[in-house]
Structures are given as structure tokens and as C-alpha cells.
Design a protein around this motif. Structure first.
Motif, mmCIF file in Angstrom:
data_model
loop_
_atom_site.group_PDB
_atom_site.id
_atom_site.type_symbol
_atom_site.label_atom_id
_atom_site.label_comp_id
_atom_site.label_asym_id
_atom_site.label_seq_id
_atom_site.Cartn_x
_atom_site.Cartn_y
_atom_site.Cartn_z
ATOM 1 N N ASN A 1 6.981 -3.084 -3.821
ATOM 2 C CA ASN A 1 6.935 -4.440 -4.548
ATOM 3 C C ASN A 1 7.071 -5.614 -3.548
ATOM 4 O O ASN A 1 8.069 -5.537 -3.069
ATOM 5 C CB ASN A 1 7.309 -4.401 -5.877
ATOM 6 N N HIS B 1 -1.189 7.677 -3.439
ATOM 7 C CA HIS B 1 -0.048 7.229 -4.290
ATOM 8 C C HIS B 1 -0.692 5.766 -5.210
ATOM 9 O O HIS B 1 -1.664 5.265 -4.560
ATOM 10 C CB HIS B 1 1.165 7.209 -4.014
ATOM 11 N N LYS B 2 0.170 5.411 -6.090
ATOM 12 C CA LYS B 2 -0.145 3.901 -6.328
ATOM 13 C C LYS B 2 0.338 2.870 -5.618
ATOM 14 O O LYS B 2 1.646 3.038 -5.214
ATOM 15 C CB LYS B 2 0.484 3.705 -8.073
ATOM 16 N N ALA B 3 -0.267 1.670 -5.403
ATOM 17 C CA ALA B 3 0.206 0.598 -4.840
ATOM 18 C C ALA B 3 1.101 -0.225 -5.476
ATOM 19 O O ALA B 3 1.194 -0.387 -6.808
ATOM 20 C CB ALA B 3 -1.148 -0.430 -4.672
ATOM 21 N N GLY B 4 2.047 -1.035 -4.729
ATOM 22 C CA GLY B 4 3.046 -1.592 -5.454
ATOM 23 C C GLY B 4 2.402 -3.231 -5.876
ATOM 24 O O GLY B 4 1.230 -3.504 -5.428
ATOM 25 N N LYS B 5 3.186 -3.880 -6.547
ATOM 26 C CA LYS B 5 2.894 -5.152 -6.943
ATOM 27 C C LYS B 5 2.857 -6.259 -5.976
ATOM 28 O O LYS B 5 3.838 -6.111 -4.982
ATOM 29 C CB LYS B 5 3.714 -5.541 -8.114
ATOM 30 N N GLU C 1 -4.794 -1.583 -2.127
ATOM 31 C CA GLU C 1 -5.114 -0.391 -3.097
ATOM 32 C C GLU C 1 -5.950 0.512 -2.130
ATOM 33 O O GLU C 1 -5.759 1.764 -2.330
ATOM 34 C CB GLU C 1 -5.812 -0.949 -3.948
ATOM 35 N N GLU C 2 -6.582 0.250 -1.035
ATOM 36 C CA GLU C 2 -7.177 1.140 -0.042
ATOM 37 C C GLU C 2 -6.132 2.118 0.571
ATOM 38 O O GLU C 2 -6.321 3.157 0.640
ATOM 39 C CB GLU C 2 -7.836 0.351 0.846
ATOM 40 N N GLY D 1 3.370 1.576 -1.738
ATOM 41 C CA GLY D 1 4.347 1.590 -2.923
ATOM 42 C C GLY D 1 5.301 0.531 -2.977
ATOM 43 O O GLY D 1 5.950 0.432 -4.303
ATOM 44 N N ALA E 1 -3.108 2.682 -0.584
ATOM 45 C CA ALA E 1 -2.393 3.556 -1.585
ATOM 46 C C ALA E 1 -3.322 4.810 -1.745
ATOM 47 O O ALA E 1 -2.909 5.872 -1.885
ATOM 48 C CB ALA E 1 -2.120 2.728 -2.633
ATOM 49 N N LEU E 2 -4.657 4.484 -1.706
ATOM 50 C CA LEU E 2 -5.636 5.749 -2.048
ATOM 51 C C LEU E 2 -5.721 6.714 -0.944
ATOM 52 O O LEU E 2 -5.795 7.708 -1.336
ATOM 53 C CB LEU E 2 -7.144 4.981 -2.210
ATOM 54 N N GLY F 1 0.886 -1.233 0.062
ATOM 55 C CA GLY F 1 -0.036 -0.290 -0.057
ATOM 56 C C GLY F 1 0.993 1.457 -0.019
ATOM 57 O O GLY F 1 0.329 2.227 -0.468
#
Length: 83
Positions: free
Chosen positions: A11, A42-46, A34-35, A9, A37-38, A7
């Protein structure tokens, strides 16, 4: 812990014995990441899965070789539970 890393960012590679259980856990972790990160904008990592049975020397060797071939850096190693 995995969802927090992803979350924020990062990986994440989940090293798990049971791929079936790992896939179920991964689905929940991705949603939570994803929650997070939101919330931070920013964008969540893999979140990836690799098979690893720490009771098997061959499994450990295979995991290490495959991870090494990936060329990905290893910044944090955590083992809070076995899946």
C-alpha cells in the motif's frame, strides 16, 4: 518505483504538492501496478494521495498529523521526485 511497490502488494501513499498532477500520475501508476500484480498472480496494493508541500512547515505538520491519525505503519519512505 511506486508502481512496483503497489504491484507487489504494498500500500502506497503518494505525498504530493499538486493534487491535480498527483491524480494524473496515480491513474498511470494504478494501471501499471495492476499489470505487475497480474504477472505475479496476486492483488495490487492501494495507491493513495496526500497533500504535502515540503517548502511549508504547516503543510508538513498537517501531513504528519493526518498520517499519524490514519494509524498506518510506515515501512518505506521514498522520495524519488516531487510532484
Amino acid at each position: 518505483m511506486t508502481a512496483i511497490f503497489a504491484g507487489m502488494g504494498g500500500n502506497v501513499v503518494m505525498a504530493c504538492r499538486s493534487l491535480e498532477k498527483a491524480n494524473a500520475a496515480r491513474e498511470r501508476i494504478v494501471v501499471e501496478a495492476e499489470e505487475i500484480a497480474l504477472q505475479y498472480g496476486h492483488k495490487a496494493g492501494k495507491v493513495e494521495i496526500m497533500q504535502l508541500d515540503i517548502a511549508s512547515r504547516k503543510s508538513i505538520e498537517n501531513f504528519v498529523n493526518e498520517y499519524h491519525k490514519s494509524g498506518k505503519p510506515l515501512n518505506v519512505l521514498g522520495m524519488p521526485s516531487l510532484v
